[in-house]
Design an enzyme around this catalytic site. Sequence first.
Site, PDB file in Angstrom:
ATOM      1  N   ASP A 103       0.837  -1.198   0.000  1.00 55.89           N
ATOM      2  CA  ASP A 103       0.000   0.000   0.000  1.00 55.89           C
ATOM      3  C   ASP A 103       0.873   1.251   0.000  1.00 55.89           C
ATOM      4  OD1 ASP A 103      -2.158  -1.703   0.223  1.00 55.89           O
ATOM      5  OD2 ASP A 103      -2.287  -1.509   2.409  1.00 55.89           O
TER       6      ASP A 103
HETATM    7  N1  URA Z   1      -1.170  -5.962   3.901  1.00 52.33           N
HETATM    8  C1  URA Z   1      -1.672  -4.697   3.920  1.00 52.33           C
HETATM    9  O1  URA Z   1      -2.684  -4.435   4.548  1.00 52.33           O
HETATM   10  N2  URA Z   1      -1.003  -3.746   3.246  1.00 52.33           N
HETATM   11  C2  URA Z   1       0.136  -3.990   2.564  1.00 52.33           C
HETATM   12  O2  URA Z   1       0.700  -3.066   1.984  1.00 52.33           O
HETATM   13  C3  URA Z   1       0.638  -5.295   2.559  1.00 52.33           C
HETATM   14  C4  URA Z   1      -0.045  -6.273   3.228  1.00 52.33           C
END
Ligand code: URA
Length: 241
Positions: A103
């Site tokens: 993310d």
């Molecule tokens: N899980 C999440 O919630 N975000 C990420 O970026 C990776 C795994």
Amino acid sequence: MRLDKFLAHTGYGTRKSVKELIKGKKVTVNESVIREGKTHVQPEKDVISVSGERVHYQEFFYFMLHKPQGVISATEDKVHKTVIDLLNHQDQLSNPFPVGRLDKDTEGLLLITNDGVLAHELLSPRKEVDKCYEAIIEGIVGEKEIKAFEQSVMLDDGFVCRPAKLSVLSTSPADQTSKIQVIIHEGKFHQVKRMFEAVEKKVQYLKRLSMGPLVLDESLKTGHYRPLTANEIAELKAFTK
Ligand code: URA
């Protein structure tokens, strides 16, 4: 592959500057001077030289990026800075892409490569590649959450995660947060955040530490990257075989 394209990809400048090198009789293929940029070459077999110096061909590139917050895991975007924008120009020439997504607000290990086969294997749900994350969670995480993760958490869309190993590294009763590590086996969208939502907790900060055998090099500052070592590449290849 066209000779001019090959030279542009190996860092000899734009197609225009490559054209000038060719026009200036600086480029040889198997010791013959080549005058046409469109000449077809086989970089794995042909000996291609510029001004007498052999141009070495490397098909695949592998980089470990310590992704910072605020950049997106994509190859291009009209609005946001991408992880590819963090590579220098030369390292962007082979059209690399991130293997999977973190993310925008997640930091940590991201593999960037142009090896589509390896990426496909690492992302294949069939492989169930372990991914280890460190996180700061709002609230105190304890036995209840550890058990829930151990027994399989169901996400908001009904997906049941494989049992995940949750460890509490420390808790801070004063500011009501917990530092945890979790190992998951899938790569669902926002998976770690949604797993904590399923146990009524919120992720405040998330960082990926490892993916399969590849472990984040903690000496890499956030926003920095380096080529994988020969050993790291060999381990990844053996793992995805
Ligand atoms: N899980 C999440 O919630 N975000 C990420 O970026 C990776 C795994």
